[in-house]
Every structure is written in C-alpha cells, then in structure tokens.
Design an enzyme around this catalytic site. Structure first.
Site, PDB file in Angstrom:
ATOM      1  N   TYR A 139     -12.249  66.964  15.080  1.00  0.00           N
ATOM      2  CA  TYR A 139     -12.123  68.266  15.704  1.00  0.00           C
ATOM      3  C   TYR A 139     -12.384  69.258  14.788  1.00  0.00           C
ATOM      4  CZ  TYR A 139      -9.360  65.796  19.610  1.00  0.00           C
ATOM      5  OH  TYR A 139      -9.126  65.001  20.578  1.00  0.00           O
ATOM      6  N   LYS A 190     -12.060  52.754  14.248  1.00  0.00           N
ATOM      7  CA  LYS A 190     -13.088  52.104  14.646  1.00  0.00           C
ATOM      8  C   LYS A 190     -14.077  51.807  13.438  1.00  0.00           C
ATOM      9  CE  LYS A 190     -14.507  51.511  18.242  1.00  0.00           C
ATOM     10  NZ  LYS A 190     -14.473  50.113  19.127  1.00  0.00           N
ATOM     11  N   ASP A 223      -9.850  50.994  20.684  1.00  0.00           N
ATOM     12  CA  ASP A 223     -10.057  50.532  22.040  1.00  0.00           C
ATOM     13  C   ASP A 223      -9.164  49.237  22.374  1.00  0.00           C
ATOM     14  OD1 ASP A 223     -11.779  48.873  20.296  1.00  0.00           O
ATOM     15  OD2 ASP A 223     -13.354  48.583  21.713  1.00  0.00           O
ATOM     16  N   ASP A 247      -4.738  61.611  19.646  1.00  0.00           N
ATOM     17  CA  ASP A 247      -4.695  62.405  20.649  1.00  0.00           C
ATOM     18  C   ASP A 247      -4.922  61.474  21.971  1.00  0.00           C
ATOM     19  OD1 ASP A 247      -4.914  64.395  22.504  1.00  0.00           O
ATOM     20  OD2 ASP A 247      -6.684  65.516  21.696  1.00  0.00           O
ATOM     21  N   ASP A 251      -1.440  59.911  24.547  1.00  0.00           N
ATOM     22  CA  ASP A 251      -1.140  60.227  26.020  1.00  0.00           C
ATOM     23  C   ASP A 251      -1.092  58.972  26.791  1.00  0.00           C
ATOM     24  OD1 ASP A 251      -1.464  62.817  25.508  1.00  0.00           O
ATOM     25  OD2 ASP A 251      -3.191  63.123  26.991  1.00  0.00           O
TER      26      ASP A 251
END
Length: 356
Positions: A139, A190, A223, A247, A251
């Site tokens: 970001y 990752k 993942d 982020d 959620d």
C-alpha cells in the site's frame, strides 16, 4: 482527555454520534473528564478543503489523546486521482501518526454465534486478534503507478517492500500481546512466491527464537490462513501479518463474528503516540442517512480507545460488558438479523447506554 472525532463519510457521522453519546455518558457516570473535538477526513475533507486530510487536522490528531474515526469513501469520489480519494486521507493519517501496528480483534459474542455463516460450534467463544502491519508493504511501497508502454499497452504496478526494522517492530507487538493471551502467534505471508514474504518469515522466526521462546510461533501461507479461518478458526490466537494480507484476512474473520458491524480496531505506534480507533467496515453509502447502521464496532472501538489510548481499562470493561448485555437482551440492527428488539443506530446506542 482530549478526543478528536473524525466522522468521515457515508454512515460515519451516524455511528460516531452513538460513540460520542457513550463517551459522554461515561463522563457523567465516572471521573472521566473529556474534551471532544471534531474534524474532517476523507470525502468530507475533500469537499471542504480540496484534500482528504489537511495538515491542520493531522496536527490536531497529534495533539489529541486518542482519535476516533467513522469511515471514509464513496462513489462520489471514485473518479478522483488516488492521492485525492477519501481513502488516502486515512492512509496519510496512519502514516502521519506513525501508526505501524493495527490490532483487529475478532470476537464472537455468545448470542451472535447463530448469526455467523459458519456452524455455531465453530465460532462460539471465538477470540482472535489480528496484528496487521499498517504503514508499509504494497500500500505504501515505491515505485507505483500506471504507465503507457512503448507498444501502447498500459501497465499498473505496485511494490511490496519491507525492511527488517518494519517487520521487527510489529512482530514485537504481536509477541508481547500473545504473552498476555493464549501464548501463540501465527505469522502469515506468501514466502513461497514473494521475497518480501520470505524476509518476513525469516525475521519473525529470528526474533521469536532470540527473545520470545515462551511464545509458540507457527508460520502459514496467507491463502491457507484464509481457508483455515473458515475451516477451524479457534485454532488461532494472535495472527501476525503484513498490510495487504491483514486487510483481507480481517474481513474474512469479521464474518465469523456475524457482521462487519461488530469489529473494532486500534492503530498504535511507539509509546506516547496518539492512537487511532475505528471500525473496520466501510462507509456503506447505500444505507447512509437511513439511521440503520450498526454502531457496535464503533462503540467497541471506543472501548479500545479507553483501554489503550486513555489507560482506562475499567471503563473499557464496562463498555464491552454493556454491548454484550445488549446483544444478549436480543437487540439487533439489520445486519445482525432478526432479534427480540429490531432497532436502528440510535436504538442500539440507547440500549447500550441503558446497560451502562
């Protein structure tokens, strides 16, 4: 205690109004002395000042004991260039206050276990804390942009970049909190396909072995973590991850609790830094002005502000208990489904204050 309220856009003013009512009630019912100010951020700031966060508002935030925010964003500003979009105001506020650690609890209140899309036995009693690095990674990384190539194609690019010091300081937050909780940290990245993820894994492992041998450290690909959150969420205690994956995963975790409208967050930095406290949900412009938004996440963010920003754990406990009692009594906003008492934003605020 000086509190800066930044309502923002969409449902922000509605939920901030209920949070302020809770704070004002506490001030009349305890020794808490408050000075509450208001400011603009996001689209509201852009409309008034031509930028999503002014230097004046940032300076006021630095001088506050805590900042409590609503939400930013909306289709109205979707065509703005990125540096003038409402979300940039939030990113600039986090960076301007050097708030590098985002604490996102995912707690499933007993009476909301049936509101989750997962089986109640998977989520009842759930208590996860996601520690998200907040001012680094993809970001904020450079270079970034959109360019036209010599052959006429357009290319969009972002850079995921982390330094050792950035990883170390947020990892310490996760390890220190885990020592006060279940004693487990799961570090998520990752590293199989990203060099920044590999550095993340190596540095977290090094710090854990050197200084936090009393905390059980595990590693997981992002993942797989998303899958495990909906498969067996109670295996987690503290999840440590970077800006992007934090982020996304927070959620996912939100839906385990029944609604995005139930999840608060705190953004913190070094000792003495003003903290930022906000719900993790967005501005929901489709329901703005209807008085039906769930204010619980914002009110629970007030509890986090009391506990972390104002050092008033006693009052934080009262707010959290009042929210739980309200839910147990069957009060529900639309996002939580049908209940004994179906209420809007104001009605939920009234009920929580009555339980205070």
């Amino acid at each position: 205690m000086k509190i800066l309220m930044l309502p923002g856009d969409g449902i922000g003013p509605e939920i901030i109004a209920e949070a302020q009512r809770v704070l004002e009630h506490l001030a009349t019912d305890s020794d808490l002395e408050l000075e509450i100010e208001h400011g603009l951020i996001g689209g509201a700031s852009y409309d008034a000042h031509g930028e999503p966060l002014t230097r004046e508002t940032l300076e006021r935030a630095r001088n506050a004991d805590a900042v409590i925010m609503g939400a930013v964003g909306g289709e109205k500003w979707a065509e703005n260039p990125y540096h003038l979009r409402p979300e940039q105001g939030l990113l600039d506020l986090r960076q301007g206050l050097d708030l590098f650690a985002n604490l996102r609890p995912a707690i499933c209140f007993r009476s909301l276990a049936s509101a989750s899309t997962l089986k109640p036995e998977l989520v009842e009693g759930l208590d996860i804390l996601i520690v998200r690095e907040l001012i680094g990674g993809v970001y904020f990384g450079e270079p970034r942009g959109i360019e036209t190539l010599p052959d006429g194609e357009r290319r969009g690019f972002n850079t995921s970049s982390y330094r050792t010091s950035e990883i170390d300081r947020v990892a310490r937050v996760a390890f220190d909190i885990a020592k006060l909780r279940g004693g487990k940290v799961c570090s998520v990245e990752k590293s199989n396909v990203m060099e920044s993820g590999l550095l993340w894994r190596e540095e977290v492992a090094k710090l854990g072995a050197a200084e936090y041998s009393d905390v059980a450290l595990s590693h997981m690909y992002a993942d797989n973590c998303g899958m495990q959150l909906v498969r067996q969420p109670k295996q987690f205690d503290v999840i440590l991850t970077d800006n992007l994956f934090g982020d996304l995963l927070s959620d996912v975790a939100a839906m385990l609790t029944g609604s995005l409208g139930m999840l608060p967050s705190a953004a913190v930095g070094a000792a003495g830094t003003t903290g930022l406290f906000e719900p993790i949900h967005g501005s929901a412009p489709d329901i703005a002005g209807k008085g039906i938004a769930n204010p619980c996440a914002t009110i629970l963010s007030v509890a986090m502000a009391l506990r972390i920003g104002l050092n008033r754990a006693d009052l934080a406990d009262r707010v959290e208990a009042a929210v739980e009692k309200t839910l147990d009594a069957g009060y529900r906003t639309a996002d939580l489904g049908e209940g004994k008492h179906n209420v809007g934003s104001r009605g939920m605020g009234d009920a929580i204050i009555s339980h205070l």
